[in-house]
Write a protein that holds these residues in place. Structure first.
Motif, PDB file in Angstrom:
ATOM      1  N   PHE A   1      17.668 -24.829  29.045  1.00 16.24           N
ATOM      2  CA  PHE A   1      18.531 -24.753  30.224  1.00 16.24           C
ATOM      3  C   PHE A   1      19.591 -25.842  30.147  1.00 16.24           C
ATOM      4  O   PHE A   1      19.406 -26.874  29.519  1.00 16.24           O
ATOM      5  N   ASP A   2      20.717 -25.567  30.799  1.00 16.67           N
ATOM      6  CA  ASP A   2      21.769 -26.564  30.964  1.00 16.67           C
ATOM      7  C   ASP A   2      21.710 -27.187  32.347  1.00 16.67           C
ATOM      8  O   ASP A   2      22.172 -28.305  32.559  1.00 16.67           O
ATOM      9  N   LEU A   3      21.148 -26.425  33.296  1.00 13.82           N
ATOM     10  CA  LEU A   3      21.156 -26.822  34.689  1.00 13.82           C
ATOM     11  C   LEU A   3      19.804 -26.441  35.286  1.00 13.82           C
ATOM     12  O   LEU A   3      19.407 -25.280  35.227  1.00 13.82           O
ATOM     13  N   ASN A   4      19.086 -27.412  35.819  1.00 15.54           N
ATOM     14  CA  ASN A   4      17.775 -27.149  36.418  1.00 15.54           C
ATOM     15  C   ASN A   4      17.821 -27.573  37.874  1.00 15.54           C
ATOM     16  O   ASN A   4      17.998 -28.743  38.179  1.00 15.54           O
ATOM     17  N   LEU A   5      17.678 -26.591  38.767  1.00 13.55           N
ATOM     18  CA  LEU A   5      17.856 -26.829  40.202  1.00 13.55           C
ATOM     19  C   LEU A   5      16.596 -26.477  40.980  1.00 13.55           C
ATOM     20  O   LEU A   5      15.914 -25.513  40.646  1.00 13.55           O
ATOM     21  N   PRO A   6      16.301 -27.209  42.044  1.00 16.19           N
ATOM     22  CA  PRO A   6      15.263 -26.741  42.969  1.00 16.19           C
ATOM     23  C   PRO A   6      15.761 -25.482  43.683  1.00 16.19           C
ATOM     24  O   PRO A   6      16.956 -25.311  43.902  1.00 16.19           O
ATOM     25  N   HIS A   7      14.848 -24.603  44.036  1.00  9.96           N
ATOM     26  CA  HIS A   7      15.223 -23.367  44.727  1.00  9.96           C
ATOM     27  C   HIS A   7      16.019 -23.655  46.002  1.00  9.96           C
ATOM     28  O   HIS A   7      16.955 -22.937  46.331  1.00  9.96           O
TER      29      HIS A   7
ATOM     30  N   PHE B   1       8.200 -29.013  38.533  1.00  5.73           N
ATOM     31  CA  PHE B   1       8.544 -28.535  37.185  1.00  5.73           C
ATOM     32  C   PHE B   1       8.132 -29.519  36.098  1.00  5.73           C
ATOM     33  O   PHE B   1       7.497 -29.155  35.111  1.00  5.73           O
ATOM     34  N   PHE B   2       8.486 -30.788  36.270  1.00  2.00           N
ATOM     35  CA  PHE B   2       8.229 -31.767  35.212  1.00  2.00           C
ATOM     36  C   PHE B   2       6.774 -32.253  35.191  1.00  2.00           C
ATOM     37  O   PHE B   2       6.390 -32.976  34.271  1.00  2.00           O
ATOM     38  N   SER B   3       5.987 -31.874  36.180  1.00  2.00           N
ATOM     39  CA  SER B   3       4.563 -32.162  36.091  1.00  2.00           C
ATOM     40  C   SER B   3       3.841 -31.072  35.307  1.00  2.00           C
ATOM     41  O   SER B   3       2.737 -31.278  34.808  1.00  2.00           O
TER      42      SER B   3
ATOM     43  N   SER C   1      -0.656 -25.535  24.891  1.00  2.00           N
ATOM     44  CA  SER C   1      -1.817 -24.634  24.823  1.00  2.00           C
ATOM     45  C   SER C   1      -2.454 -24.418  26.188  1.00  2.00           C
ATOM     46  O   SER C   1      -3.280 -23.513  26.353  1.00  2.00           O
ATOM     47  N   HIS C   2      -2.091 -25.229  27.187  1.00  2.00           N
ATOM     48  CA  HIS C   2      -2.657 -25.090  28.531  1.00  2.00           C
ATOM     49  C   HIS C   2      -1.683 -24.419  29.510  1.00  2.00           C
ATOM     50  O   HIS C   2      -1.984 -24.331  30.699  1.00  2.00           O
ATOM     51  N   LEU C   3      -0.538 -23.975  29.002  1.00  2.00           N
ATOM     52  CA  LEU C   3       0.465 -23.362  29.858  1.00  2.00           C
ATOM     53  C   LEU C   3       0.463 -21.844  29.662  1.00  2.00           C
ATOM     54  O   LEU C   3       0.378 -21.361  28.531  1.00  2.00           O
ATOM     55  N   TYR C   4       0.564 -21.131  30.756  1.00  6.31           N
ATOM     56  CA  TYR C   4       0.523 -19.669  30.709  1.00  6.31           C
ATOM     57  C   TYR C   4       1.624 -19.091  31.575  1.00  6.31           C
ATOM     58  O   TYR C   4       2.016 -19.667  32.600  1.00  6.31           O
ATOM     59  N   VAL C   5       2.122 -17.926  31.167  1.00  9.13           N
ATOM     60  CA  VAL C   5       3.106 -17.180  31.942  1.00  9.13           C
ATOM     61  C   VAL C   5       2.375 -16.058  32.660  1.00  9.13           C
ATOM     62  O   VAL C   5       1.596 -15.319  32.057  1.00  9.13           O
TER      63      VAL C   5
ATOM     64  N   ALA D   1      -1.736 -26.425  38.480  1.00 12.48           N
ATOM     65  CA  ALA D   1      -0.477 -26.292  39.203  1.00 12.48           C
ATOM     66  C   ALA D   1       0.205 -25.012  38.761  1.00 12.48           C
ATOM     67  O   ALA D   1      -0.109 -24.451  37.704  1.00 12.48           O
ATOM     68  N   ALA D   2       1.126 -24.566  39.574  1.00 10.69           N
ATOM     69  CA  ALA D   2       1.929 -23.391  39.236  1.00 10.69           C
ATOM     70  C   ALA D   2       3.331 -23.601  39.779  1.00 10.69           C
ATOM     71  O   ALA D   2       3.518 -24.195  40.838  1.00 10.69           O
ATOM     72  N   ILE D   3       4.298 -23.123  39.034  1.00 13.44           N
ATOM     73  CA  ILE D   3       5.688 -23.247  39.469  1.00 13.44           C
ATOM     74  C   ILE D   3       6.398 -21.914  39.283  1.00 13.44           C
ATOM     75  O   ILE D   3       6.008 -21.095  38.458  1.00 13.44           O
ATOM     76  N   ARG D   4       7.444 -21.730  40.075  1.00 12.02           N
ATOM     77  CA  ARG D   4       8.310 -20.576  39.920  1.00 12.02           C
ATOM     78  C   ARG D   4       9.497 -20.975  39.049  1.00 12.02           C
ATOM     79  O   ARG D   4       9.984 -22.100  39.122  1.00 12.02           O
TER      80      ARG D   4
END
Length: 201
Positions: free
Chosen positions: A184-190, A114-116, A55-59, A94-97
């Protein structure tokens, strides 16, 4: 009196079998449709419910309003606005891409935090350091089983592209329910995935 009512009802039902059959069939069909619709509504309303703090996450979406054309909305947003959003909305933690890559697997490029933001459980690995630098990758349990079989996948090397870039498996995501957006099957840093073309073990 209740027994008399039951006897009269039974006589009516047995005396008009076709009428009874049609009524019971209609009743059964109505109940079946109701239960099916209730299960569908429950499934849809529970989408992403397993993600902690959902409920605290937004796109963040971007709305284009070109002159002479109808507005259009897209979730392909530049990360440039984030510092300005923090000024306008200091309550943002926080915000992530995130970028979905069209590979042969469901690959997602993201940031170390991502995991935070998405506190998804890992079967193996430390979520606080799993994506904290280039050369790391978090994979799903299905992918770990597909490419490493019964061996421990954590710490193994995974070749990411034709340039022989290798990443260390730093985390294995716990199985997620099917009604979840974050697949996802694969999660990578940019930083790890700048030149991905294909991937292989």
């Amino acid at each position: 009196m209740f027994a008399d009512t039951l006897r009269a009802t039974w006589r009516t039902l047995t005396g008009q079998k076709r009428y009874t059959f049609l009524n019971l069939a209609g009743l059964a069909l109505g109940i079946a449709v109701f239960l099916t619709m209730a299960l569908i509504v429950r499934y849809e309303n529970s989408y992403d419910a397993s993600v902690p703090n959902i409920s605290h996450l937004y796109v963040l979406n971007e709305v284009f309003r070109p002159t002479g054309h109808a507005p259009s909305e897209s979730d392909d947003v530049s990360f440039v606005p984030f510092p300005f959003l923090k000024q306008d909305f200091p309550e943002m933690g926080a915000a992530i891409r995130m970028l979905q890559e069209p590979l042969v697997v469901r690959a997602r490029l993201t940031d170390p935090a991502f995991f935070s933001v998405f506190k998804l459980p890992l079967l193996a690995g430390d979520s606080s350091t799993a994506l904290d630098g280039p050369g790391k990758v978090v994979i799903s349990t299905d992918m770990a089983r597909k490419y490493f079989g019964t061996e421990q996948a954590l710490g193994k090397r995974l070749r990411i592209d034709n340039a022989q870039t290798e990443a260390i498996v730093s985390g294995i995501l716990a199985p997620q329910p099917p009604n979840q957006t974050m697949e996802f099957d694969l999660n990578l840093p940019h930083e790890t995935a700048k030149n991905i073309v294909t991937f292989a073990v």
